[in-house]
Design an enzyme around this catalytic site. Structure first.
Site, mmCIF file in Angstrom:
data_model
loop_
_atom_site.group_PDB
_atom_site.id
_atom_site.type_symbol
_atom_site.label_atom_id
_atom_site.label_comp_id
_atom_site.label_asym_id
_atom_site.label_seq_id
_atom_site.Cartn_x
_atom_site.Cartn_y
_atom_site.Cartn_z
ATOM 1 N N ASP A 88 54.917 -24.581 -5.138
ATOM 2 C CA ASP A 88 53.775 -24.747 -6.037
ATOM 3 C C ASP A 88 53.258 -23.377 -6.465
ATOM 4 O O ASP A 88 52.626 -22.667 -5.683
ATOM 5 C CB ASP A 88 52.651 -25.513 -5.315
ATOM 6 C CG ASP A 88 51.470 -25.727 -6.236
ATOM 7 O OD1 ASP A 88 51.556 -26.608 -7.109
ATOM 8 O OD2 ASP A 88 50.464 -24.991 -6.118
ATOM 9 N N TYR A 95 48.905 -17.181 -10.904
ATOM 10 C CA TYR A 95 49.155 -16.513 -9.619
ATOM 11 C C TYR A 95 49.941 -15.207 -9.817
ATOM 12 O O TYR A 95 50.097 -14.422 -8.879
ATOM 13 C CB TYR A 95 49.943 -17.416 -8.657
ATOM 14 C CG TYR A 95 49.295 -18.738 -8.316
ATOM 15 C CD1 TYR A 95 47.983 -19.035 -8.692
ATOM 16 C CD2 TYR A 95 49.993 -19.723 -7.616
ATOM 17 C CE1 TYR A 95 47.403 -20.257 -8.389
ATOM 18 C CE2 TYR A 95 49.412 -20.945 -7.303
ATOM 19 C CZ TYR A 95 48.126 -21.210 -7.703
ATOM 20 O OH TYR A 95 47.556 -22.422 -7.400
ATOM 21 N N HIS A 102 46.188 -26.439 -15.301
ATOM 22 C CA HIS A 102 45.600 -25.919 -14.060
ATOM 23 C C HIS A 102 44.140 -26.347 -13.893
ATOM 24 O O HIS A 102 43.703 -26.705 -12.797
ATOM 25 C CB HIS A 102 45.709 -24.386 -14.060
ATOM 26 C CG HIS A 102 45.681 -23.773 -12.704
ATOM 27 N ND1 HIS A 102 46.310 -22.596 -12.398
ATOM 28 C CD2 HIS A 102 45.098 -24.170 -11.542
ATOM 29 C CE1 HIS A 102 46.109 -22.296 -11.125
ATOM 30 N NE2 HIS A 102 45.368 -23.244 -10.581
HETATM 31 N N1 LIG Z 1 45.388 -26.251 -8.462
HETATM 32 C C1 LIG Z 1 44.509 -25.377 -8.029
HETATM 33 O O1 LIG Z 1 43.497 -25.067 -8.681
HETATM 34 C C2 LIG Z 1 44.714 -24.746 -6.681
HETATM 35 C C3 LIG Z 1 43.648 -24.118 -6.045
HETATM 36 C C4 LIG Z 1 43.863 -23.571 -4.780
HETATM 37 C C5 LIG Z 1 45.119 -23.653 -4.194
HETATM 38 N N2 LIG Z 1 46.156 -24.262 -4.870
HETATM 39 C C6 LIG Z 1 47.510 -24.377 -4.254
HETATM 40 O O2 LIG Z 1 47.393 -24.860 -2.932
HETATM 41 C C7 LIG Z 1 48.066 -23.967 -2.049
HETATM 42 C C8 LIG Z 1 47.480 -24.009 -0.659
HETATM 43 O O3 LIG Z 1 46.105 -23.753 -0.671
HETATM 44 P P1 LIG Z 1 45.436 -22.436 -0.071
HETATM 45 O O4 LIG Z 1 46.426 -21.339 -0.076
HETATM 46 O O5 LIG Z 1 44.172 -22.269 -0.804
HETATM 47 O O6 LIG Z 1 45.014 -22.852 1.400
HETATM 48 P P2 LIG Z 1 45.663 -23.585 2.671
HETATM 49 O O7 LIG Z 1 47.085 -23.876 2.451
HETATM 50 O O8 LIG Z 1 44.741 -24.691 3.031
HETATM 51 O O9 LIG Z 1 45.484 -22.474 3.791
HETATM 52 C C9 LIG Z 1 46.231 -21.295 3.781
HETATM 53 C C10 LIG Z 1 45.713 -20.436 4.938
HETATM 54 O O10 LIG Z 1 45.958 -21.100 6.172
HETATM 55 C C11 LIG Z 1 46.779 -20.277 7.014
HETATM 56 N N3 LIG Z 1 47.719 -21.186 7.677
HETATM 57 C C12 LIG Z 1 48.847 -21.731 7.175
HETATM 58 N N4 LIG Z 1 49.433 -22.534 8.076
HETATM 59 C C13 LIG Z 1 48.672 -22.488 9.184
HETATM 60 C C14 LIG Z 1 48.778 -23.087 10.459
HETATM 61 N N5 LIG Z 1 49.810 -23.869 10.760
HETATM 62 N N6 LIG Z 1 47.795 -22.835 11.364
HETATM 63 C C15 LIG Z 1 46.769 -22.010 11.067
HETATM 64 N N7 LIG Z 1 46.620 -21.401 9.864
HETATM 65 C C16 LIG Z 1 47.568 -21.640 8.941
HETATM 66 C C17 LIG Z 1 47.456 -19.296 6.093
HETATM 67 O O11 LIG Z 1 47.703 -18.070 6.735
HETATM 68 P P3 LIG Z 1 49.209 -17.508 6.963
HETATM 69 O O12 LIG Z 1 49.829 -17.297 5.623
HETATM 70 O O13 LIG Z 1 48.980 -16.241 7.708
HETATM 71 O O14 LIG Z 1 49.931 -18.549 7.794
HETATM 72 C C18 LIG Z 1 46.394 -19.101 5.012
HETATM 73 O O15 LIG Z 1 45.434 -18.155 5.438
HETATM 74 C C19 LIG Z 1 47.934 -22.619 -2.760
HETATM 75 O O16 LIG Z 1 48.803 -21.653 -2.228
HETATM 76 C C20 LIG Z 1 48.232 -23.036 -4.181
HETATM 77 O O17 LIG Z 1 49.615 -23.216 -4.351
HETATM 78 C C21 LIG Z 1 45.956 -24.820 -6.092
#
Ligand SMILES: NC(=O)c1ccc[n+]([C@@H]2O[C@H](COP(=O)([O-])OP(=O)(O)OC[C@H]3O[C@@H](n4cnc5c(N)ncnc54)[C@H](OP(=O)(O)O)[C@@H]3O)[C@@H](O)[C@H]2O)c1
Length: 314
Positions: free
Chosen positions: A49, A54, A110
């Site tokens: 994704d 990004y 988006h």
């Molecule tokens: N459509 C939109 O507007 C929108 C908005 C926000 C996000 N997104 C998408 O959603 C994806 C995910 O959301 P996000 O990056 O905001 O947050 P998330 O996936 O909820 O959390 C990511 C965080 O959690 C940590 N993490 C990952 N696995 C873990 C585990 N097993 N245990 C503990 N911590 C863990 C990661 O650190 P490490 O990397 O150090 O593991 C990172 O700091 C984004 O990358 C993007 O692709 C879309």
């Protein structure tokens, strides 16, 4: 490792229920996305994704190409950015060029709001009734399907009322709505309206970006009972409700664990589903919410049922 569940989009396409979130937290982190995707591909990820915003489509695409895994075995989502609403075709072609991946599996709008350069050279956010509206942008996205270079189209950050407003104008019903969704923000109203129209839901920030959910007592109890990580509880809870998840991780062990979906009992599901009912827990865990606005639109304009600070009223 358990096989990754696959869900059906309303156009017959299959999507892996767990994908890799490729937002690195800021655009400066883009170069790290290449290493992250290489690790993820080795761990078994087949769904990525990303988004034009990004600024890492190039790195994501390069990792996928270099993996040697056949293109048809990989699912790539990218997104039209707010300043691209008036130029959907151009933005799409740019994403295709950056990813260098023959076609895009799922292209999302988006955000529902555009961002336009004014005559004074200053960018502004048009109101919901000002051009380019999300309905106009959607119509331009529908035309892209004729190219054969995008398989499915969808939206992101659309609240339930916006889905209802968009549907009567659709030749093609969105196949997906990507929204913030996790145990503190289950988004039942949006999921219900999406289910009514056969729109799948993807949970972004499914781990709530970390501490609040990973430190939650209920989630840790369930994790202990199942001998899994708190993150696996959050992700499995979503997938068990037919919600696709795109957690981001750069860590090899966390990447592997996040891909491993387990089954929660009905009682465990209920406990996790009740977390948001605890005082102060029903809320967005993101920092978007500035004085009740997100990127220039109010929560009401977005169709989000939230107070100005991102908490959900009773
Ligand atoms: N459509 C939109 O507007 C929108 C908005 C926000 C996000 N997104 C998408 O959603 C994806 C995910 O959301 P996000 O990056 O905001 O947050 P998330 O996936 O909820 O959390 C990511 C965080 O959690 C940590 N993490 C990952 N696995 C873990 C585990 N097993 N245990 C503990 N911590 C863990 C990661 O650190 P490490 O990397 O150090 O593991 C990172 O700091 C984004 O990358 C993007 O692709 C879309």
């Amino acid at each position: 490792m358990a096989p990754i569940p696959q869900f059906d989009l309303n156009d017959g396409t299959k999507i892996p229920a767990v994908g890799l979130g490729c937002w690195m937290g800021n655009v400066e982190g883009a170069p790290r996305a290449y290493e992250m995707c290489i690790k993820a591909l080795k761990a078994g990820y087949r769904h990525f994704d990303t988004a034009s915003g990004y600024e890492n489509e190039k790195e994501v695409g390069r990792a996928i190409r270099e993996s040697g895994i056949p293109r048809k075995d990989i699912f790539i989502t990218t997104k039209i950015p707010n300043p691209g609403h008036h130029n959907v075709k151009g933005e799409f072609e740019q994403s295709l060029k950056e990813l260098d991946c023959e076609y895009i599996d799922l292209l999302l709008m988006h955000w529902p709001m555009a961002n336009v350069m004014g005559p004074d050279g200053v960018n502004f956010v048009p109101r919901p009734d000002e051009s380019p509206t999300y309905i106009e942008t959607w119509k331009d996205m529908e035309k892209l399907l004729e190219t054969g270079k995008v398989k499915s189209i969808g939206v992101s950050n659309f609240g339930a009322p916006l889905i209802e407003k968009l549907i009567p104008h659709c030749k093609v019903i969105p196949s997906n709505n990507q929204i913030e969704c996790h145990p503190c923000l289950p988004q039942k109203d949006i999921r219900d309206v999406c289910a009514k129209y056969g729109i799948t839901v993807t949970a972004y920030s499914p781990l709530g970006r970390g501490p609040v959910l990973m430190g939650n007592e209920t989630i840790n109890e369930v994790a202990k009972e199942l001998n899994v990580t708190p993150a696996q509880v959050c992700l499995s809870w979503a997938v068990q409700q037919n919600v696709i998840v795109v957690p981001k991780s750069e860590n090899k062990d966390r990447l592997a664990a996040n891909l491993n979906i387990v089954t929660l009992s009905a009682e465990q599901m209920e406990r996790v589903s009740s977390i948001h009912k605890e005082p102060g827990m029903h809320k967005s865990l993101l920092k978007y919410h500035v004085d009740g606005e997100v990127f220039g639109w109010t929560h009401e304009q977005l169709g989000w049922n939230m107070s100005s600070d991102g908490t959900v009223p009773k």
